[in-house]
Design an enzyme around this catalytic site. Structure first.
Site, PDB file in Angstrom:
ATOM      1  N   CYS A  79      -0.746  -6.181 -22.658  1.00 45.31           N
ATOM      2  CA  CYS A  79      -1.195  -5.398 -21.505  1.00 45.31           C
ATOM      3  C   CYS A  79      -0.202  -5.449 -20.357  1.00 45.31           C
ATOM      4  CB  CYS A  79      -2.568  -5.869 -21.030  1.00 45.31           C
ATOM      5  SG  CYS A  79      -2.616  -7.594 -20.504  1.00 45.31           S
ATOM      6  N   GLU A  94      -0.370 -15.694 -20.812  1.00 47.04           N
ATOM      7  CA  GLU A  94       0.614 -15.580 -19.733  1.00 47.04           C
ATOM      8  C   GLU A  94       1.451 -16.841 -19.596  1.00 47.04           C
ATOM      9  OE1 GLU A  94      -1.491 -13.355 -16.217  1.00 47.04           O
ATOM     10  OE2 GLU A  94      -2.991 -14.451 -17.381  1.00 47.04           O
ATOM     11  N   HIS A 145       0.820  -1.205   0.000  1.00 46.42           N
ATOM     12  CA  HIS A 145       0.000   0.000   0.000  1.00 46.42           C
ATOM     13  C   HIS A 145       0.857   1.259   0.000  1.00 46.42           C
ATOM     14  CE1 HIS A 145      -3.866  -2.132   1.530  1.00 46.42           C
ATOM     15  NE2 HIS A 145      -3.813  -2.061   0.220  1.00 46.42           N
ATOM     16  N   ASP A 202       3.827 -12.039 -16.278  1.00 45.84           N
ATOM     17  CA  ASP A 202       3.847 -13.465 -15.948  1.00 45.84           C
ATOM     18  C   ASP A 202       4.477 -14.292 -17.061  1.00 45.84           C
ATOM     19  OD1 ASP A 202       2.946 -13.802 -13.348  1.00 45.84           O
ATOM     20  OD2 ASP A 202       0.838 -13.687 -13.911  1.00 45.84           O
TER      21      ASP A 202
END
Length: 880
Positions: free
Chosen positions: A804, A733, A496, A757
């Site tokens: 992406c 992936e 975070h 990935d």
């Protein structure tokens, strides 16, 4: 043969297992000592020879013996220290003299096996400097009858008393142990001793066999005498038994001391091991950027001095994009002194309740402020913090401490640190990263109780903030006009604090070597948040060149932003779609503002994470409709269905523990295992599709059967709703999906390549690992060949292909991807203008030739050099 021989009987009946096959590298790599292991068929541990009991570990799972000068470690099971003694019943105590075959320990095999990683029991000789070789039996052995190990002792190695390596020097008031019977006196002429600052052990299990072995292995690399000090007691770090006998528990404070010609280097290495390497069981490695810590530095004593030159370049993981040059500001969090004894329970409970209420008010105000500033996604982080304050386990643990007579501050700290340690120990790096949130909210309450605030305070303008860890509260309090960049030892790209740094626009690198804390304040450094590096020691000319690069890049970004709404068309008329990756509905309006032509990847996990129950169909529909509305009728929204499992768990979706979670039940595999969850999401996506252009994309597809099963669910739900058809595609992936693209193209409407990935699976390297991350290059020819195979297979059936993953936003990769025929590049929102500008500088014909040459290159570095030579381009600078 020199010396003599000691024969050790099998301490437990079972099958002999070579150490190399023990499922724990510390044992398998003989860091603790040499010997063998037994897969037990019994539940009693016997003495393998006549010996003296040196130590019964406080967790009761391990016993150390002294057999006439040789140290023997008998360790029942793997990861059994975490049981805290449950299921174990020792039959002896430290100092007892035992005979061969005498029962040392009994244990409940079923109970232990249900909770431990393995019951395999290593039997080790830890004093290997006294041994020439060890021969181990094979096959099945019977406890107290068959010889397990034949130990050949080195000539003259038999000591008259317990070896010095295993002694713990203790104060006169310390409890006597077999290891403290011969305290060592320092010579008056001893060389100068180098000491680290005091360190606080936060790992609940303390320094048991595995961390003791790591420390010993580290210390043995140096000539210096290295000791670990706890209070007035100390232990020889070279000896596993000595460190274990020091009985270092979670919450204890220790420091490293060494004397000798390489003392400073030894202290630095052992200190680094305490701070960095002892976070999780060595058998279960996680990316260092997400790795929990075993110790934290307490800034009440001077740091280690004279440690020699620091490396000029530190590598970690990219946490927030951008780069900066500036002076270092090193921040260490002070540890508050807290009294343990409390008043009456009712008074202490009222004090804790008041502190909790104040913390909730602070969090509410912080959330409102961020929401008003348009930072909705970041505001939700502190909503999750407020949820943590309602956690029943946390509150029950604090209440138990209060009932034991402890003060409110002591009770609360004990509760939240124990909870954080449990989260830190989880295998899943994304979940373990949430421990920082627990510590953050815990400290917020603690500050109310002790009446102090350990916030950062004034930071020099333009400084690069260097810290062991920043919590979300620390980060959101930063003045973005003063802090040029952030460098931390702990943390990850998914923490975070990193998310908040990205929202603040502050470049950041995480997972860096702990030695960054030893940089002299004011040292000029260059931080590259795009590649996770920190450099120092630059000459004036080098710093000037870097500053000029940053200025050029800033101008290029400004020009790109000014032309953000121009189409991405090459000089010879080829159009490339540039879309945005989206992780929150609140950011959807920025896609159009920055010139994005759609959303190529909506990470729908944000709808599911940080909550106690799964979102229902209506809630999901409303979220997707908000995004569709923000995009308008002409821009395509590609929604990736729930991609959890592996590094992204959900508390309310059953996910069994897995040895290799990234290769386990994740992505579409987990969704198909919970079809109602998938069907609910599909219905919500289909309902939102009535408002605009929407496509469905499935993650982690490896087989045709998976894709067809998922697509069948879409068609069934579409028919039930009477909805219009939508495009259905897959993320590439895995190598399997890329190599089978021509087959998938018969069923799929489009492909989107997730290069993050795909790269780590192709290269078999964890992309979050701080030492491997620099080598995890998506421009590697092997990855490019899989992209080429995907494009050719898809285009043969008239299907479009997007990228992406992070490679799409790498300006060095854009010419190659365009040349390979990729139709769409979907990038992080701030990169949309830059990537569009990059495309406008290229010609398709030149890009095709570049791609052809790239497929034949040796590695990613060669391809980057090729692109720089052939294309150059705005923003193509790299730091470090």
């Amino acid at each position: 043969m020199s010396g003599d021989v000691l024969r050790l009987l099998a301490p437990i009946s079972g099958i002999v297992v070579p150490l190399a096959d023990v499922p724990d590298p510390v044992f398998a790599q003989r860091m603790t000592g040499d010997g063998a292991a037994i897969d037990p068929l019994g539940a009693e541990l016997l003495a393998p020879c006549d010996a003296t009991v040196v130590q019964v570990h406080r967790a009761k799972h391990a016993i150390t013996l002294n057999a006439d000068g040789l140290e023997l470690i008998l360790h029942v099971g793997i990861d059994t220290v975490a049981l805290g003694g449950e299921g174990f019943t020792p039959q002896v105590s430290a100092g007892d003299r035992v005979r061969a075959g005498q029962v040392l320990l009994r244990f409940d095999a079923d109970r232990v096996a249900a909770r431990a990683k393995s019951l395999v029991t290593p039997v080790l000789v830890s004093t290997m400097d006294a041994v020439t070789r060890i021969e181990a039996a094979a096959g099945r052995v019977t406890a107290g009858h068959d010889v397990l190990l034949t130990v050949f002792r080195a000539e003259g190695a038999r000591p008259a008393a317990a070896p010095a390596s295993s002694r713990v020097t203790a104060p006169a008031t310390a409890p006597a142990t077999a290891l403290a019977t011969a305290p060592a006196a320092e010579s008056a002429a001893a060389p100068t001793t180098v000491r680290s600052e005091w360190l606080s052990i936060v790992a609940e299990t303390g320094l048991h066999a595995r961390p003791a072995s790591v420390l010993a292995s580290t210390a043995r690399q140096f000539r210096a005498d290295v000791r670990l000090e706890r209070g007035d007691a100390s232990a020889n770090v070279r000896s596993v038994v000595s460190v274990m006998a020091l009985e270092v528990l979670g919450g204890d404070r220790v420091r490293v001391a060494a004397s000798g010609d390489d003392a400073a280097e030894a202290v630095a290495a052992v200190r680094a091991a305490l701070l960095h390497e002892l976070a999780v069981p060595a058998a279960e490695p996680v990316p260092s950027a997400a790795r929990p810590k075993a110790a934290t530095a307490i800034a009440e004593a001077p740091a280690v001095v004279g440690q020699g030159p620091l490396p000029l370049r530190f590598s970690g993981v990219a946490a927030s994009p951008g780069s900066a040059v500036g002076p270092v500001f090193v921040w260490r969090r002070d540890a508050a002194e807290i009294a343990r004894d409390g008043g009456d329970v009712a008074t202490e409970r009222r004090a804790l309740d008041a502190a909790l209420s104040a913390a909730r008010r602070d969090l509410g105000a912080l959330r409102e402020r961020l929401t008003a500033e348009g930072e909705g996604e970041r505001a939700e982080i502190f909503a999750a913090h407020a949820e943590l304050l309602e956690d029943p386990d946390l509150l029950d643990a604090a209440d138990a401490e209060l009932r034991a007579g402890n003060s409110a501050a002591w009770s609360w700290r004990a509760a939240f640190t124990a909870q954080a340690d449990r989260v830190l120990a989880l295998k899943n790096p994304l979940l373990s990263a949430r421990a920082a949130d627990l510590r953050d909210v815990g400290r917020r309450v603690l500050a109310q109780l002790v009446g102090r605030d350990d916030a950062l305070g004034a930071i020099p303008a333009g400084a690069v903030l260097v810290a062991e860890e920043l919590t979300p509260s620390d980060t959101v309090a930063l003045d973005r006009n003063r802090v040029a960049a952030i460098a931390t030892v702990m943390g990850s790209a998914t923490s975070h604090a990193s998310i908040l740094a990205r929202g603040l626009g502050i470049p950041a690198a995480a997972g860096l070597d702990p030695r960054i804390l030893e940089l002299t304040p004011g040292t000029r450094v260059v931080l590259d948040g795009d590649h996770g590096t920190l450099r120092h020691g630059l000459s004036a000319a080098e710093e000037q060149a870097v500053t000029a690069q940053l200025a050029d890049a800033a101008r290029a970004r400004a020009a790109a932003l000014a032309a953000a709404h121009d189409p991405a068309v090459t000089t010879d008329g080829h159009r490339v779609e540039i879309a945005g990756n989206l992780g929150d509905a609140a950011d959807a309006p920025r896609v159009a503002e920055l010139g994005g032509q759609g959303v190529g990847l909506l990470r729908s996990e944000f709808v599911f994470l940080e909550r106690r129950n799964a979102p229902d169909e209506a809630e999901q529909t409303a979220v997707y409709e908000r995004v569709v509305s923000a995009l308008g009728p002409e821009r395509l929204l590609v929604v990736r269905t729930l991609d959890v499992g592996g590094d992204k768990p959900l508390s309310y979706l059953p996910m069994p523990a897995e040895e290799n979670p990234m290769l386990g039940e994740r992505g579409i595999r987990l969704s198909l295992a919970h079809p109602e969850t998938l069907r609910t999401q599909v219905r919500a996506i289909l309902r939102a599709a009535s408002k605009g252009k929407v496509a469905v994309m499935f993650p982690m597809i490896a087989t045709l059967a998976e894709f067809r099963a998922a697509k069948r669910i879409v068609e069934e739900e579409r028919a039930a709703l009477g909805a219009a058809p939508v495009q259905v595609g897959l993320m590439v992936e895995t190598a399997a999906a890329a190599l089978m693209a021509d087959q998938f193209a018969k069923d799929a409407d489009f492909f989107s390549i997730g290069t993050n990935d795909l790269t780590q699976y192709t290269l078999a390297m964890d992309r979050g690992h701080p030492r491997l991350a620099p080598m995890v290059d998506a421009l590697h020819p092997a990855v490019l060949r899989l992209i080429d195979r995907t494009v050719s297979g898809a285009h043969a059936s008239g299907r479009w292909v997007g990228v992406c993953g992070a490679l799409a936003g790498d300006v060095a990769a854009v010419p190659v991807l365009v040349g390979l025929g990729v139709d769409e590049l979907s990038v992080d929102l701030p990169l949309i203008p830059t990537v569009k500008a990059r495309v406008r500088t290229l010609s398709l014909s030149a890009c095709r030739e570049t791609a052809r040459l790239a497929l034949e290159a040796e590695d990613g570095a060669a391809i980057r050099a090729l692109v720089a030579t052939r294309h150059g381009g705005p923003g193509g600078w790299r730091l470090g």
